[in-house]
Design an enzyme around this catalytic site. Structure first.
Site, short mmCIF file in Angstrom:
data_model
loop_
_atom_site.label_atom_id
_atom_site.label_comp_id
_atom_site.label_asym_id
_atom_site.label_seq_id
_atom_site.Cartn_x
_atom_site.Cartn_y
_atom_site.Cartn_z
N HIS A 1 0.62 -1.23 0.36
CA HIS A 1 -0.06 0.26 0.32
C HIS A 1 0.56 1.09 0.07
O HIS A 1 0.15 2.30 -0.16
CB HIS A 1 -1.36 -0.32 1.14
N ASP B 1 -3.42 -11.30 -2.03
CA ASP B 1 -3.92 -11.10 -0.57
C ASP B 1 -5.68 -10.50 -1.24
O ASP B 1 -6.01 -9.69 -2.22
CB ASP B 1 -2.83 -9.07 0.10
N HIS C 1 -6.61 -6.82 0.03
CA HIS C 1 -6.67 -6.25 -0.26
C HIS C 1 -5.68 -5.39 -1.88
O HIS C 1 -5.26 -6.32 -2.04
CB HIS C 1 -6.23 -5.02 1.22
N ASP D 1 -4.87 -12.56 3.41
CA ASP D 1 -6.34 -11.74 4.76
C ASP D 1 -7.75 -12.09 3.41
O ASP D 1 -9.07 -11.36 3.83
CB ASP D 1 -6.22 -10.42 4.25
#
Length: 382
Positions: A124, A159, A161, A248
């Site tokens: 990120h 992931d 995200h 996740d």
């Protein structure tokens, strides 16, 4: 040879006891790998070195690096937010995680090998902003290093995200193909990663997003992957692959609303490892990333190393490690395979309808730029 990067100094990347990004998950993962007998003649564990300032500046700006070095809250640079609070030692520990991925990339260049940095995958972080638990964008830093030798590098991110930082850094760069499968930004941080985000300028068509519907499980993930990702590998012909393998997506994760099981996750990892072997001579850099249920992360990432070694997954976890885990956490770790998740018929129909629209729309976008997905024949890069 597979190079495994882990250091006890990774424990220094610690946002506090209430923060979900708990570095103990890395220690437990490495201890499970050791107890499983995976550190041997096939796997060489290396102690990473901190990234140099020169290396960090290949992605991040001097102003941002200076702000991180001050170790003081500065929201203009994303430092001190609820997600990414500042702590004593944040610069050095961030340099250590980044240095592992950078050194792994250099090993791949020198030896045509594979590597796994379980502390990496901080996808990120942007050139001027810390975000989503991430200070330095180690996947992007590693890709910069790999580009010193290779003309085409493929980044794939599973992931939960969206890999927004890596996408933005290479958004205009046709030498790096970024692929991100993630829970749709309609529902989840960082609110990006839609099929319309395909790159700009010379990089148009080199950013690919597969936003997954809320509550997607193994069936939907494997369907989406198989329809999109192998074709992109065959077309792009990567010379090296960087894979962010956050867990996740798991049904028990507290930060997402997905229903992937350990079995589904390892199915995705196995596909990525096989594609890297077929198209890039197994020049693969695997990275950890997200995963916030301590009971899942060590088993998942140890399974990654088994798959990279070309071995079947074990049926049982080592008893000594299970005892260690329970003494530390007070819970039992999950083992593979775990339970299969089922949703109601109406929910499943909604998921499949949304996913079908996403995949069709994505194929149309890629057809407009590269003529992909029109037929079974794939046009390779010239």
């Amino acid at each position: 040879m597979i190079y495994l990067y882990y250091s006890e100094k990774f424990q220094g990347y610690n946002f506090g006891p209430e923060h979900p990004f708990n570095p103990a998950r890395l220690m437990l993962t490495f201890s499970l790998m050791e107890e499983s007998g995976l550190i041997d003649e096939k796997v060489c564990r290396l102690e990473p070195r901190p990234a140099s300032e020169e290396d960090i500046l290949r992605v991040h700006t001097p102003e941002y690096l200076a702000a991180v070095k001050l170790e003081e809250p500065d929201l203009a640079f994303g430092l001190g937010s609820d997600d990414t609070p500042v702590f004593a030692g944040i610069c050095e520990s961030s340099r250590m995680l980044a240095g592992a991925s950078i050194d792994a990339a250099r090993r791949i260049i020198a030896e045509d090998c594979s590597a796994f940095n379980i502390g990496g995958g901080l996808h990120h972080a942007l050139p001027t902003v810390a975000s989503g638990f991430c200070v330095f964008d180690d996947p992007a830093l590693a890709i910069r290093v790999l580009r010193d030798r290779f003309d085409r590098v493929l980044y794939i991110d599973i992931d939960g995200h969206h890999g927004d930082g890596v996408q933005q850094i290479f958004y205009t760069d046709p030498s790096v193909l970024t692929i991100s499968m993630h829970e749709s930004g309609l529902y989840l941080f960082p609110g990006t990663g839609f099929i319309e985000e395909i790159g700009e300028g010379e990089g148009k068509g080199y950013s690919v997003n597969i936003p997954m519907p809320m509550y997607s499980g193994d069936e939907q993930y494997l369907r989406a992957f198989d329809q999109i990702v192998p074709i992109l590998f065959e077309w792009f012909r990567p010379q090296a692959v960087v894979a962010q393998l956050g867990i996740d997506t798991h049904y028990s994760d507290p930060l997402t609303s997905l229903n992937v099981t350990l079995n589904g996750y390892t199915g995705l990892v196995r596909r990525i490892v096989d594609l890297a072997r077929q198209h890039s001579g197994s020049r693969l850099l695997a990275l950890g990333g997200g995963g916030y249920n301590m009971e899942v992360v060590p088993t998942a990432w140890t399974s990654v190393l088994h798959i990279m070694r070309g071995e079947p997954l074990p049926e049982y976890l080592p008893p000594y490690w299970v005892e260690l885990f329970m003494n530390l956490t007070g819970h039992e770790p999950l083992s593979n395979p775990d339970i299969e998740m089922r949703v109601g018929t109406n929910t499943e129909n909604r998921i499949n309808k949304e996913l079908s629209g996403t995949l069709q729309g994505l194929k149309e976008k890629m057809n407009e730029v590269h003529g992909l997905f029109k037929s079974s024949s794939i046009r390779s890069l010239s």
